[in-house]
Write an enzyme that holds these catalytic residues in place. Sequence first.
Site, short mmCIF file in Angstrom:
data_model
loop_
_atom_site.label_atom_id
_atom_site.label_comp_id
_atom_site.label_asym_id
_atom_site.label_seq_id
_atom_site.Cartn_x
_atom_site.Cartn_y
_atom_site.Cartn_z
N TRP A 340 57.25 6.76 21.08
CA TRP A 340 56.14 5.83 21.32
C TRP A 340 56.18 4.66 20.34
O TRP A 340 55.53 3.66 20.54
CB TRP A 340 54.79 6.55 21.26
N ASP A 341 56.97 4.79 19.29
CA ASP A 341 57.16 3.70 18.34
C ASP A 341 57.46 2.40 19.09
O ASP A 341 57.03 1.33 18.70
CB ASP A 341 58.34 3.99 17.40
N GLU A 482 50.22 14.58 13.49
CA GLU A 482 51.01 15.74 13.91
C GLU A 482 50.78 16.98 13.06
O GLU A 482 51.44 18.00 13.25
CB GLU A 482 52.50 15.35 13.90
N LYS A 584 48.10 13.43 8.77
CA LYS A 584 49.41 12.85 8.49
C LYS A 584 49.39 11.33 8.62
O LYS A 584 49.95 10.61 7.81
CB LYS A 584 50.42 13.43 9.49
N GLN A 585 48.77 10.83 9.68
CA GLN A 585 48.84 9.40 9.97
C GLN A 585 47.63 8.99 10.79
O GLN A 585 46.90 9.84 11.30
CB GLN A 585 50.12 9.10 10.74
C1 BGC Z 1 55.73 10.27 13.43
C2 BGC Z 1 55.70 9.92 14.90
C3 BGC Z 1 56.85 9.00 15.20
C4 BGC Z 1 58.17 9.59 14.76
C5 BGC Z 1 59.33 8.62 14.95
C6 BGC Z 1 57.08 10.86 13.09
O1 BGC Z 1 57.13 11.15 11.73
O2 BGC Z 1 54.72 11.17 13.09
O3 BGC Z 1 54.47 9.33 15.21
O4 BGC Z 1 56.89 8.69 16.56
O5 BGC Z 1 58.10 9.92 13.40
O6 BGC Z 1 59.20 7.49 14.14
#
Ligand code: BGC
Length: 756
Positions: A340-341, A482, A584-585
């Site tokens: 999804w990035d 996550e 986490k984010q």
């Molecule tokens: C992040 C995801 C991301 C992936 C790829 C992961 O660490 O939590 O949101 O899509 O890295 O960059």
Amino acid sequence: MPELRFEPGWVLVEDAPEPEEEIARSTVFALANGTFGLRGAPEEVPASEQGAKGCYFNGIYDTPRGLLTEREFPNLPDFACVWIEIDGERFDARSSRLEAYRRALDLSCGLLRREVVWRTQSGVRAELVFERFVAMHDANLAFLNVSLKVDRACKVVVESGIDANVTNRWADHLAGVRFSKVGEAIFCVARTTDPGHDLAEMTVQFLAAPRPGRIEIVEDRTRYLERYTFELLAGESASLLKPVAVHADRFVRGSLSQACQRTLRRALQDGWERSLARHRRAWARLWDRSRVDIEGDDDALLGIRFSQFHLLAAAPYRDARISVPARGLQGQDYYGSVFWDCEIFVFPFYAYTQPEAARNCVGYRIATLDGARRKAASLGFEGAYYAWQSQETGDDQCDRYVFTNPLTGEKIRSYFMDEQIHITADVVYAFRQYAEATGDDVFWSEGGADVVREAARFFASRAVWVPARGRYEIHRVLGPDEYHENVDNNAFTNAMARETLRTAIGLAERGLLETSDDELARWRDVEAKLFVPEPDPRTGVIEQFDGYLRLRDEPIDETNRRLAHPDLHKGGPLGPFQETRNIKQADVVMLLYLLRDRYSDEVKRANWEFYEPRTAHDSSLSPMAYALVATDVGRTDWAYRYYLYTSHIDLGAYGPHWNHGVHTASLGGAWLAIVHGFLRLRLTPDGPRLDGWPLLPEKWRAVEARFEWHGHPMALRAEPGRVVLENRSSADVPVILPSGQEVVPARGRLERAHGV
Ligand code: BGC
């Protein structure tokens, strides 16, 4: 690590070799043209030395022998290898005696240039210059130019060619390599393991020296090199020109050898100077459509230049079967997979400035729809559930067991693949943004509407009716955060799912999406009754998922301290985060950015303040959301801090250590922080719109961004208390300012003062 220097406006400079940091530096100095990418490692570093070197072809994936790793981009044979010897001593910037050193990347045109002065054991002072570019004007061409000049007579040996002694970090992908000569050219075909792609490289090398020497061939199973031995006298120079054609069978009709020959022929006709001039012009055109300028703050300017450079390098300009992997074409982390990035973080930059590349990203999701259908069906749902980790077929490459417990050696079940369902909504969100920014409505009938229909079907089948509460809910998901697994009613996921249904219903109502009346009625029902967690009326806080606010509240440091082993996954039942409110984010805050029209400033402020101290930023995707929502609530100081964080992530100052490749999402976030954040610009179907007057960080005297609305090239400049919109097209363009609707005349400007 010592910081890189930023020379007036465009040039990024390293003043001393940093062997310890070479993996990160080779990312910073990587070159790419959307078709393939070449890491910035020095020519003399052997490809067999793990890490720094690398060359990846977009859209080519391979399953290696053994199961050491997942399917990934195979590393191509190394053509960027050149070894120089003077009086029997081999040059290596890491160990040779250097009197001067500079490695510089010109961000205006993607030219990497390394200049060194080397004092040999025999006392020769040799000036070496290594230059290279990955052609932006010719998708399959790279060009190297190496020269040396000496101050006294010496014997020189130059060795160069193609070295296929390469592996990936955890696996060997090349099942076989064949070398041959095609006329004067060296031709190499490497075959991958599974599905067995042929990757071809061809080069014709020209050594220019004052007097002829000897040429020998150094050839074995993995290399084909030409070895030139000659003498130089005091003050004399020599140079090696090396154009290289790089092709992959998946994208070539007919013979690879002929495709390579055609590419080389063009390069040879042009020679170095004219090829470079064409390459520069192609880059100048990209910048002309998209550049952002910041006056008064070099750090901030470097951040955005660097971000835009690598995003422009990774954009799929020429093919709708490829997209943008999470680490671009600049490295092998995350296996070259698309996440999804791309849609949420990187895509808006293309939609606003390089719509053809954005159209190809859209095309990639259309082309991989069948994979998404297969995934939904395999999990018992209707419609399409896009891969969390997508490659060329759209089948999910993400394993159910991503982590190992370092304490027991056991595999840990993870849920990225089966529960991170927001990916499907993210794809639809990007499609809508593309249509609004570009005015392209045709793509809906070229597969765009099929994706939306399948996405709506998926969410309608994934939502569950809860009779006791009289509403639909979405259970057992993983949101952007996550660390909390198997949660119910994640606000981000539910809100984005509802948005997907709304898009589908809207398209059906406009006759752009075909569906049955029954199905439309079903979507309307789910849309109307889907539970989306709302802000608490008292505090304004949106609960991230059911029960989140009942979790333990403690400082992040404390949670981190309870991690049983440094390599243990921090989330899920074994990690310490799951039982706390620490995340986490950005999750709720990410939602407040994506659906910013639907939430008030008070709600944004309350949630920013609540979640900010509870966000670990353990993902590089996180800081940008905090920058963007900070601009919405007028916290320019915080927005600025997070902008620097997100834009400098690969430059070494901050960030996670996964640095084999650029963090594309973080870089896309830097552009978003400026354009959607500080400038408050949004491209809507009715015209470019300012959601408020721009806000400038204290240091900035001005910020200016170019963009394109519905085919009209434009620019927006903001200074404290003043905005200027420039229309670079030959038709009038409507704009919506906080003070009302106006028109920017063709080839004209509109200037407005506002209170600060
Ligand atoms: C992040 C995801 C991301 C992936 C790829 C992961 O660490 O939590 O949101 O899509 O890295 O960059």
